[in-house]
Scaffold this active site. Structure first.
Site, short mmCIF file in Angstrom:
data_model
loop_
_atom_site.label_atom_id
_atom_site.label_comp_id
_atom_site.label_asym_id
_atom_site.label_seq_id
_atom_site.Cartn_x
_atom_site.Cartn_y
_atom_site.Cartn_z
N CYS A 16 -3.09 0.64 0.06
CA CYS A 16 -1.77 1.11 -0.37
C CYS A 16 -1.17 0.02 -1.25
CB CYS A 16 -0.87 1.50 0.80
SG CYS A 16 -0.26 0.14 1.82
N ASN A 19 0.10 -3.15 1.39
CA ASN A 19 -0.65 -3.43 2.62
C ASN A 19 0.25 -3.84 3.78
OD1 ASN A 19 -3.23 -5.71 3.76
ND2 ASN A 19 -3.19 -3.52 4.08
N CYS A 21 2.53 -1.10 5.11
CA CYS A 21 2.95 0.14 5.77
C CYS A 21 1.79 1.11 5.96
CB CYS A 21 4.06 0.83 4.98
SG CYS A 21 5.57 -0.15 4.74
N ARG A 22 1.46 1.86 4.93
CA ARG A 22 0.49 2.94 5.05
C ARG A 22 -0.92 2.48 5.37
NH1 ARG A 22 1.54 5.76 -0.57
NH2 ARG A 22 1.75 3.54 -1.10
N SER A 23 -1.44 1.50 4.63
CA SER A 23 -2.84 1.11 4.88
C SER A 23 -3.03 0.40 6.21
CB SER A 23 -3.41 0.32 3.71
OG SER A 23 -2.70 -0.85 3.44
N ASP A 132 4.94 6.86 0.93
CA ASP A 132 5.28 5.47 1.26
C ASP A 132 6.61 5.45 2.01
OD1 ASP A 132 5.71 2.75 1.39
OD2 ASP A 132 5.26 2.40 -0.73
#
Length: 165
Positions: A16, A19, A21-23, A132
């Site tokens: 993401c 690196n 939040c999402r990933s 995001d």
């Protein structure tokens, strides 16, 4: 964890923007799922950022709060940026949105082995973009990301197992 040193292991890298939040949520979810399936030793799993803003730091506090609330308590991660070797070391590199994929294509070396995919293509609810949650103020946005990536990771693993020889 570094990329796939062993050719017998499958390997995935989740990407993401930063690196935080999402990933990392996706990495933690994927690790949790394969651990529960007794498959942890069959995989190399990691996550990284497109940009270098947060390198060396921890995931967002809301990420860690969400993981804990959802039952993943032992996840640890230090933010890192994707590098050229990742394109040779991982089988699949998953982006969370179209911009991630565009950025990945821009830096992918010719002849590298990694397949680039949007994780959302595996969502049984057909929600392609994993939004995001960073800029919002709601913890529920992080929880929605968690639920979204659970669906995607489970569907991806089901497909991998179906395709296995």
């Amino acid at each position: 964890m570094a990329g796939a040193e062993s050719g017998s292991k499958k390997s995935v890298l989740f990407i993401c923007l930063g690196n935080i939040c999402r990933s990392p949520i996706t990495e933690a979810v994927f690790l949790d799922i394969i651990k529960k399936k007794g498959q942890r030793d069959q995989w190399n799993v990691d996550s990284a950022a497109i940009g270098d803003w947060h390198v060396g730091g921890p995931p967002d506090k809301r990420t860690m709060k969400t993981l804990k609330k959802k039952g993943i308590e032992n996840y640890q991660h230090v933010v890192r940026q994707i590098n050229v070797e990742d394109f040779y070391n991982f089988d699949v590199i998953f982006g969370m949105d179209k911009q991630n994929i565009k950025d990945l294509k821009d830096i992918q070396p010719k002849g590298s082995k990694a397949v680039l995919e949007m994780l959302g293509t595996y969502d049984p609810e057909c929600k392609l973009i994993i939004e995001d949650p960073y800029y919002g103020s709601r913890i529920e946005d992080f929880e929605e990301v968690f639920d979204h990536v659970v669906r995607c990771c489970e569907a991806y693993l089901k497909r991998i197992q179906t395709e296995a020889p």
